[in-house]
Design a protein around this motif. Structure first.
Motif, PDB file in Angstrom:
ATOM      1  N   ASN A  41       0.790  -1.238   0.000  1.00  0.00           N
ATOM      2  CA  ASN A  41       0.000   0.000   0.000  1.00  0.00           C
ATOM      3  C   ASN A  41       0.818   1.282   0.000  1.00  0.00           C
ATOM      4  OD1 ASN A  41      -2.882  -0.944   0.351  1.00  0.00           O
ATOM      5  ND2 ASN A  41      -1.874  -2.014   2.033  1.00  0.00           N
ATOM      6  N   CYS A  42       1.991   1.265   0.587  1.00  0.00           N
ATOM      7  CA  CYS A  42       2.698   2.515   0.848  1.00  0.00           C
ATOM      8  C   CYS A  42       4.036   2.619   0.133  1.00  0.00           C
ATOM      9  CB  CYS A  42       2.948   2.670   2.353  1.00  0.00           C
ATOM     10  SG  CYS A  42       1.614   2.049   3.393  1.00  0.00           S
ATOM     11  N   CYS A  45       5.142   5.026  -2.908  1.00  0.00           N
ATOM     12  CA  CYS A  45       5.535   6.421  -2.674  1.00  0.00           C
ATOM     13  C   CYS A  45       6.571   6.551  -1.558  1.00  0.00           C
ATOM     14  CB  CYS A  45       4.326   7.269  -2.296  1.00  0.00           C
ATOM     15  SG  CYS A  45       3.105   7.396  -3.603  1.00  0.00           S
ATOM     16  N   HIS A  46       6.646   5.548  -0.698  1.00  0.00           N
ATOM     17  CA  HIS A  46       7.572   5.607   0.442  1.00  0.00           C
ATOM     18  C   HIS A  46       8.575   4.457   0.412  1.00  0.00           C
ATOM     19  CE1 HIS A  46       5.202   8.759   2.410  1.00  0.00           C
ATOM     20  NE2 HIS A  46       4.106   8.040   2.261  1.00  0.00           N
ATOM     21  N   ASN A  51      10.144   9.537   0.721  1.00  0.00           N
ATOM     22  CA  ASN A  51       8.915  10.089   0.162  1.00  0.00           C
ATOM     23  C   ASN A  51       9.263  10.632  -1.214  1.00  0.00           C
ATOM     24  OD1 ASN A  51       6.623  11.608  -0.506  1.00  0.00           O
ATOM     25  ND2 ASN A  51       6.205  12.058   1.639  1.00  0.00           N
ATOM     26  N   ASN A  54       7.363  14.186  -1.726  1.00  0.00           N
ATOM     27  CA  ASN A  54       7.726  15.319  -0.881  1.00  0.00           C
ATOM     28  C   ASN A  54       8.874  14.922   0.040  1.00  0.00           C
ATOM     29  OD1 ASN A  54       7.957  17.369   0.940  1.00  0.00           O
ATOM     30  ND2 ASN A  54       5.746  17.628   1.254  1.00  0.00           N
ATOM     31  N   LEU A  59       9.257   9.014   6.121  1.00  0.00           N
ATOM     32  CA  LEU A  59       8.717   8.302   7.287  1.00  0.00           C
ATOM     33  C   LEU A  59       9.755   8.158   8.391  1.00  0.00           C
ATOM     34  CD1 LEU A  59       6.616   5.562   5.482  1.00  0.00           C
ATOM     35  CD2 LEU A  59       6.010   7.904   6.097  1.00  0.00           C
ATOM     36  N   LYS A  78      -2.909   9.899   9.682  1.00  0.00           N
ATOM     37  CA  LYS A  78      -2.390  10.396   8.393  1.00  0.00           C
ATOM     38  C   LYS A  78      -2.958   9.567   7.236  1.00  0.00           C
ATOM     39  CE  LYS A  78       0.351  13.197   6.109  1.00  0.00           C
ATOM     40  NZ  LYS A  78       0.252  14.654   6.184  1.00  0.00           N
ATOM     41  N   GLY A  94      -0.385  15.038  -3.534  1.00  0.00           N
ATOM     42  CA  GLY A  94      -0.508  14.683  -2.126  1.00  0.00           C
ATOM     43  C   GLY A  94      -0.577  13.187  -1.935  1.00  0.00           C
TER      44      GLY A  94
HETATM   45  C1  HEC Z   1       0.510   8.373  -3.787  1.00  0.00           C
HETATM   46  C2  HEC Z   1       1.695   8.402  -2.955  1.00  0.00           C
HETATM   47  C3  HEC Z   1       1.579   7.973  -1.515  1.00  0.00           C
HETATM   48  C4  HEC Z   1       1.158   6.781  -1.014  1.00  0.00           C
HETATM   49  C5  HEC Z   1       0.664   5.565  -1.770  1.00  0.00           C
HETATM   50  C6  HEC Z   1       1.313   6.867   0.415  1.00  0.00           C
HETATM   51  N1  HEC Z   1       1.810   8.071   0.769  1.00  0.00           N
HETATM   52 FE1  HEC Z   1       2.237   8.719   2.646  1.00  0.00          FE
HETATM   53  N2  HEC Z   1       2.728  10.527   1.935  1.00  0.00           N
HETATM   54  C7  HEC Z   1       2.682  10.916   0.601  1.00  0.00           C
HETATM   55  C8  HEC Z   1       2.893  12.348   0.511  1.00  0.00           C
HETATM   56  C9  HEC Z   1       2.892  13.173  -0.770  1.00  0.00           C
HETATM   57  C10 HEC Z   1       3.062  12.815   1.845  1.00  0.00           C
HETATM   58  C11 HEC Z   1       3.204  14.252   2.311  1.00  0.00           C
HETATM   59  C12 HEC Z   1       1.773  14.691   2.576  1.00  0.00           C
HETATM   60  C13 HEC Z   1       1.657  16.039   3.223  1.00  0.00           C
HETATM   61  O1  HEC Z   1       1.771  17.031   2.523  1.00  0.00           O
HETATM   62  O2  HEC Z   1       1.455  16.063   4.447  1.00  0.00           O
HETATM   63  C14 HEC Z   1       2.972  11.634   2.693  1.00  0.00           C
HETATM   64  C15 HEC Z   1       3.155  11.688   4.062  1.00  0.00           C
HETATM   65  C16 HEC Z   1       3.048  10.595   4.894  1.00  0.00           C
HETATM   66  C17 HEC Z   1       3.307  10.634   6.312  1.00  0.00           C
HETATM   67  C18 HEC Z   1       3.801  11.826   7.102  1.00  0.00           C
HETATM   68  C19 HEC Z   1       5.317  11.879   7.038  1.00  0.00           C
HETATM   69  C20 HEC Z   1       5.895  13.156   7.606  1.00  0.00           C
HETATM   70  O3  HEC Z   1       7.136  13.181   7.833  1.00  0.00           O
HETATM   71  O4  HEC Z   1       5.164  14.123   7.812  1.00  0.00           O
HETATM   72  C21 HEC Z   1       3.059   9.392   6.792  1.00  0.00           C
HETATM   73  C22 HEC Z   1       3.191   8.923   8.239  1.00  0.00           C
HETATM   74  C23 HEC Z   1       2.645   8.582   5.679  1.00  0.00           C
HETATM   75  N3  HEC Z   1       2.675   9.337   4.528  1.00  0.00           N
HETATM   76  C24 HEC Z   1       2.289   7.265   5.763  1.00  0.00           C
HETATM   77  C25 HEC Z   1       1.823   6.523   4.692  1.00  0.00           C
HETATM   78  C26 HEC Z   1       1.336   5.178   4.812  1.00  0.00           C
HETATM   79  C27 HEC Z   1       1.265   4.397   6.106  1.00  0.00           C
HETATM   80  C28 HEC Z   1       0.961   4.781   3.565  1.00  0.00           C
HETATM   81  C29 HEC Z   1       0.338   3.447   3.174  1.00  0.00           C
HETATM   82  C30 HEC Z   1      -0.836   3.054   3.887  1.00  0.00           C
HETATM   83  C31 HEC Z   1       1.225   5.875   2.655  1.00  0.00           C
HETATM   84  N4  HEC Z   1       1.749   6.908   3.365  1.00  0.00           N
HETATM   85  C32 HEC Z   1       1.006   5.836   1.295  1.00  0.00           C
HETATM   86  C33 HEC Z   1       2.454  10.081  -0.469  1.00  0.00           C
HETATM   87  C34 HEC Z   1       1.975   8.796  -0.385  1.00  0.00           C
END
Ligand code: HEC
Length: 120
Positions: A41-42, A45-46, A51, A54, A59, A78, A94
């Motif tokens: 799932n994550c 992008c991560h 990230n 961004n 993480l 989040k 985003g």
């Molecule tokens: C489509 C791309 C994408 C996916 C898929 C994604 N993320 Fe993200 N994630 C981002 C972006 C872009 C940000 C910054 C968002 C913001 O502006 O706060 C972010 C920010 C975060 C943050 C905050 C990190 C920080 O330092 O502020 C966390 C925690 C996080 N994601 C967890 C997850 C988790 C858990 C999953 C899977 C369930 C996930 N993300 C899936 C793009 C993604």
């Protein structure tokens, strides 16, 4: 006729345990680990907790805590409410939203705990 009965019995003796074994294996795979859930799932992008959209919001602990994401609950929050949806044009898109239908509360917590213990 007796030979026939024997064959049936042997077939039963072999197939019943196999049947229950498949049930067990199925049960085991339905229960996914936090790592597996994170990967599916994550990680797109991560990757490795980075990230790709961004770079200031990885993480890793320092970034997370600078952005007030400290506990497992904060991470689940989040996922449920990642902030403003991406609008075009902008520098980066985003994060996509994961509601309870996509990731259950249990699974969300597993992912959060995986993140906390893995990306320091
Ligand atoms: C489509 C791309 C994408 C996916 C898929 C994604 N993320 Fe993200 N994630 C981002 C972006 C872009 C940000 C910054 C968002 C913001 O502006 O706060 C972010 C920010 C975060 C943050 C905050 C990190 C920080 O330092 O502020 C966390 C925690 C996080 N994601 C967890 C997850 C988790 C858990 C999953 C899977 C369930 C996930 N993300 C899936 C793009 C993604």
């Amino acid at each position: 006729m007796r030979a026939f009965k024997k064959v049936i019995l042997i077939m039963l003796a072999v197939s019943l345990p196999l049947f229950f074994l498949t049930l067990l294996v199925k049960g085991a795979s339905a229960e996914e680990t936090g790592e597996a859930l994170f990967r599916s799932n994550c990680a797109s992008c991560h990757p490795d907790g980075d990230n790709i959209l961004n770079p200031k919001k990885t993480l890793r602990k320092t970034d997370r805590e600078a952005n007030k994401i400290v506990t497992a609950e904060d991470i689940v929050q989040k996922m449920r409410n990642p902030g403003p949806a991406p609008t075009h044009p902008q520098e980066w898109a985003g994060m996509k939203m994961f509601d309870k239908n996509k990731i259950s509360d249990d699974d969300a917590l597993k992912i959060a705990n995986y993140i906390l213990k893995t990306f320091n």
